[in-house]
Write an enzyme that holds these catalytic residues in place. Sequence first.
Site, PDB file in Angstrom:
ATOM      1  N   HIS A  18       0.844  -1.207   0.000  1.00 57.12           N
ATOM      2  CA  HIS A  18       0.000   0.000   0.000  1.00 57.12           C
ATOM      3  C   HIS A  18       0.878   1.256   0.000  1.00 57.12           C
ATOM      4  CE1 HIS A  18      -3.089  -2.583   2.380  1.00 57.12           C
ATOM      5  NE2 HIS A  18      -3.605  -2.391   1.191  1.00 57.12           N
ATOM      6  N   LYS A  42     -17.994  -5.850   8.605  1.00 53.38           N
ATOM      7  CA  LYS A  42     -16.729  -6.590   8.701  1.00 53.38           C
ATOM      8  C   LYS A  42     -15.840  -5.937   9.750  1.00 53.38           C
ATOM      9  CE  LYS A  42     -12.989  -8.069   5.688  1.00 53.38           C
ATOM     10  NZ  LYS A  42     -12.386  -7.767   4.405  1.00 53.38           N
ATOM     11  N   ARG A  91      -1.840  -6.264  -8.135  1.00 53.04           N
ATOM     12  CA  ARG A  91      -0.736  -7.175  -7.807  1.00 53.04           C
ATOM     13  C   ARG A  91      -0.561  -8.246  -8.871  1.00 53.04           C
ATOM     14  NH1 ARG A  91      -3.051  -8.242  -1.910  1.00 53.04           N
ATOM     15  NH2 ARG A  91      -4.844  -8.297  -3.266  1.00 53.04           N
ATOM     16  N   SER A 128      -2.801  -7.734   3.398  1.00 52.91           N
ATOM     17  CA  SER A 128      -3.032  -7.505   4.834  1.00 52.91           C
ATOM     18  C   SER A 128      -3.466  -8.802   5.511  1.00 52.91           C
ATOM     19  CB  SER A 128      -4.104  -6.437   5.035  1.00 52.91           C
ATOM     20  OG  SER A 128      -3.693  -5.214   4.488  1.00 52.91           O
TER      21      SER A 128
END
Length: 166
Positions: A18, A42, A91, A128
């Site tokens: 990030h 969440k 990615r 993460s």
Amino acid sequence: MTVAAVVPGSFDPITMGHLDIIDRVAARFDRVVVAVLENPRKEGLFTVEERIGLIEAVTGGHDNVEVDRFQGLLVDFCATRGIDVIVKGLRAVSDFEYEVQMAQMNQRMGGVETLFLSTSPEHSFLSSSLIKEIARWEGPVTGTVPPAVEAALRAKYGPARETSGA
Ligand code: PNS
């Protein structure tokens, strides 16, 4: 003309991947807003306040980067905050399908364009979720997150195990 970009995400927590994207966006846009999604469905490891604090701590070197939070649709946040473009890191091919779908939907809903930056190769395997899983089992996360984030993970999960030869 001033061009503002948003880098949105959950950032639970911010990783070196990030940070690499934020640094590169900050070098190319006048104003960058890092926007942390508040998702009532969440619960994260870190509270939104903790995530914001960590992002502020590791992006403090940039005068043109601010950190904010948002709920609901990203296009609405862009409209209220005068943001011109969304910037996302990609990615791998696995990111592509969902990211393009969101980009097209955001373009259709709000006329907001999404620009993609390819993640630097040394960060392309980071997420993460994986980092949290490793930290949870007291594995090594050094280099995958900024030192302040590593300290915060250790505060949640305890110190890393001693590893031999690693
Ligand atoms: O770090 P993440 O969890 O991959 O980030 C995803 C995020 C926050 C960028 C995405 O879920 C998002 O933009 N959510 C806001 C809700 C929204 O606008 N949904 C419609 C997308 S077409």
